[in-house]
Design a protein around this motif. Structure first.
Motif, mmCIF file in Angstrom:
data_model
loop_
_atom_site.group_PDB
_atom_site.id
_atom_site.type_symbol
_atom_site.label_atom_id
_atom_site.label_comp_id
_atom_site.label_asym_id
_atom_site.label_seq_id
_atom_site.Cartn_x
_atom_site.Cartn_y
_atom_site.Cartn_z
ATOM 1 N N ARG A 1 0.838 -1.190 0.000
ATOM 2 C CA ARG A 1 0.000 0.000 0.000
ATOM 3 C C ARG A 1 0.876 1.244 0.000
ATOM 4 O O ARG A 1 1.995 1.223 0.494
ATOM 5 N N ASN A 2 0.341 2.324 -0.534
ATOM 6 C CA ASN A 2 1.120 3.545 -0.664
ATOM 7 C C ASN A 2 1.645 4.074 0.667
ATOM 8 O O ASN A 2 2.754 4.574 0.749
ATOM 9 N N ALA B 1 -12.806 2.943 0.741
ATOM 10 C CA ALA B 1 -12.228 2.834 2.085
ATOM 11 C C ALA B 1 -10.710 2.895 2.042
ATOM 12 O O ALA B 1 -10.068 3.447 2.939
ATOM 13 N N ASP B 2 -10.097 2.343 0.964
ATOM 14 C CA ASP B 2 -8.647 2.393 0.829
ATOM 15 C C ASP B 2 -8.179 3.802 0.478
ATOM 16 O O ASP B 2 -7.110 4.247 0.922
ATOM 17 N N VAL B 3 -8.969 4.515 -0.331
ATOM 18 C CA VAL B 3 -8.647 5.908 -0.629
ATOM 19 C C VAL B 3 -8.680 6.724 0.658
ATOM 20 O O VAL B 3 -7.799 7.541 0.931
ATOM 21 N N ALA B 4 -9.718 6.484 1.476
ATOM 22 C CA ALA B 4 -9.851 7.206 2.745
ATOM 23 C C ALA B 4 -8.664 6.937 3.650
ATOM 24 O O ALA B 4 -8.111 7.844 4.275
ATOM 25 N N ARG B 5 -8.245 5.695 3.720
ATOM 26 C CA ARG B 5 -7.120 5.351 4.583
ATOM 27 C C ARG B 5 -5.837 6.019 4.102
ATOM 28 O O ARG B 5 -5.013 6.488 4.888
ATOM 29 N N ASP C 1 -8.064 3.383 -8.850
ATOM 30 C CA ASP C 1 -8.437 1.959 -8.880
ATOM 31 C C ASP C 1 -8.697 1.386 -7.490
ATOM 32 O O ASP C 1 -8.949 0.197 -7.347
ATOM 33 N N MET C 2 -8.641 2.221 -6.465
ATOM 34 C CA MET C 2 -8.822 1.743 -5.091
ATOM 35 C C MET C 2 -10.284 1.794 -4.662
ATOM 36 O O MET C 2 -11.065 2.599 -5.158
ATOM 37 N N HIS C 3 -10.627 0.935 -3.721
ATOM 38 C CA HIS C 3 -11.918 1.015 -3.042
ATOM 39 C C HIS C 3 -11.956 2.307 -2.231
ATOM 40 O O HIS C 3 -10.918 2.804 -1.781
#
Length: 441
Positions: free
Chosen positions: A84-85, A176-180, A172-174
């Motif tokens: 993950r980034n 919730a993953d963008v939020a994280r 391309d992220m969900h």
């Protein structure tokens, strides 16, 4: 006082389950950088299974670090992970990188990194072992290693990507993953990313953040864009966010919206938070009695619908916008899938479905969902007009602690990409000797 554990000593150690069976070997340690002035937190271990597949084990699942092995507890997720980034790998990213030591001259290279348990039982980086490159290495002697506190290292690597590359990944992220990812970025970088994200993606990410962070992010935007973002959000989430804003700012944003959008949000803001009215969305799937199964399935195929909202359609008399005409009933999607396309939806109405009323409290709503095994439920007014629908995810949101989203951001299991460490032969040999000697200085 907890002793620091040097990460080179963990590499290659067997990882065992509660029964003592070996799962694999430690490959790396995953950390996350947080606010300035706080030590990077350890999120977990990269463990290589015997099939050479790499998995992530959360630090919360580690029960003990012993000289001979690492013990785990609970159930381990063996899903292959991807980087993950917002995460950094200690061995791959930090080992052998050149750094500056605050207040000292000379050239230094990271040789090893230590972690330590904090009072709250979290683990964080504590010390950095450095090779002093300004001191010549004598033939046959190990390079001189010095120890510095993590806070003394200037610009400790974070592995940040260029903003344009990060934006490409976020597409391309969900949500919730963008939020994280937004949660983990430093304020300046977060502002850059928020300014560049498209409205729809930013709106969906906002819905997944804690309310205080929603307010912080919406405050980064000018009034015009902020109102556009609120319109893109689910009406109930937008109403909850506007409630948290200063009254004058809230009114300014509402005034910039289309009348219909603003009216719907204003209506939702009148309901108490933990009631059916306060939890409902005003955008359920609404059909007329003359619509067919084919019509209904075409509506629920809309990719913008959440799975919960697509789980049931509602049949009402005109008008078809909320508040509708008289609510007739609902049809489960499973029933729609079993019937011929030409069948009228009005023939398939679930006769045992009693709608919720706006003032029903959370406890009653949650019992209702458990009793009827629903993923969404209709909400009507005193005239039996459909006002909206409560989805099961909104019920769960309100049942969890208020700060659950913030905890969730810290509690995600990071996933990392498989990248070979590029270390010099001399340093690799020295590190083996360092490990065997127990990290003696």
């Amino acid at each position: 006082m907890t002793t620091s554990v040097f990460i080179s000593r963990l590499r290659g150690l067997p990882v065992v389950d509660p029964d003592g069976d070996q799962l694999g070997k430690v490959r790396d340690v995953v950390i996350q950088f947080g606010r300035v002035g706080t030590p990077p937190r350890v999120r977990g271990l990269v463990v290589e299974l015997f099939a050479r597949q790499q998995i992530f084990i959360s630090i919360a699942r580690i029960s003990a670090f012993d000289p001979a092995q690492v013990a785990t507890s609970g159930v381990i997720n063996t899903r292959r992970f991807q980087r993950r980034n917002s995460e950094t790998l200690v061995v791959d990213d930090l080992f052998d990188s050149d750094v500056r030591w605050r207040g000292k001259d000379g050239r230094y290279r990271i040789f090893d990194v230590a972690m330590k348990m904090l009072r709250n039982r979290e683990w964080a980086l504590s010390e950095i072992a450095l090779v002093d490159l300004s001191r010549p290495r004598r033939l046959g002697r190990r390079q001189h290693v010095v120890i510095a506190d993590w806070s003394e290292i200037v610009d400790l690597g974070r592995g940040e990507q260029a903003t344009d590359q990060l934006l490409a990944e976020l597409q391309d992220m969900h949500a919730a993953d963008v939020a994280r990812t937004l949660h983990d970025l430093d304020p300046q970088r977060r502002a850059e990313v928020v300014a560049s994200l498209d409205d729809e993606r930013l709106a969906s990410a906002l819905e997944e953040l804690p309310e205080d962070e929603q307010v912080q992010l919406i405050s980064l935007l000018d009034a015009e864009r902020a109102s556009d973002i609120l319109v893109e959000m689910n009406p109930d989430d937008a109403a909850d966010l506007i409630k948290e804003l200063a009254p004058d700012i809230a009114e300014q944003l509402l005034a910039r919206m289309e009348d219909q959008d603003a009216e719907g949000i204003r209506q939702l803001m009148t309901y108490a938070d933990e009631t059916a009215g306060g939890m409902m969305t005003t955008e359920p799937v609404i059909l007329s009695p003359d619509d067919t199964v084919a019509d209904a399935l075409a509506r629920v195929r809309n990719e913008e619908l959440t799975p919960a909202l697509a789980g049931m359609v509602y049949i009402c008399r005109p008008p078809m916008e909320v508040p509708t005409g008289r609510f007739i009933g609902g049809v489960h999607i499973q029933r729609l899938l079993r019937e011929p396309p030409s069948t009228l939806v009005s023939e398939l109405i679930a006769t045992d479905l009693e709608p919720l009323e706006t003032e029903y409290p959370l406890a009653r709503v949650s019992r209702y969902f458990a009793t009827y095994n629903l993923v969404n439920a209709p909400v009507v007014d005193e005239h039996k007009r459909l006002l909206g629908a409560v989805t099961v995810d909104d019920v769960i949101d309100h049942m969890l602690p208020e700060d659950w989203r913030g905890r969730g951001m810290d509690g995600f299991d990071p996933e990392t990409d498989d990248r070979q460490a590029e270390v010099s032969e001399d340093l690799a040999n020295d590190r083996d000797e360092w490990q065997r000697s127990g990290g003696e200085r």
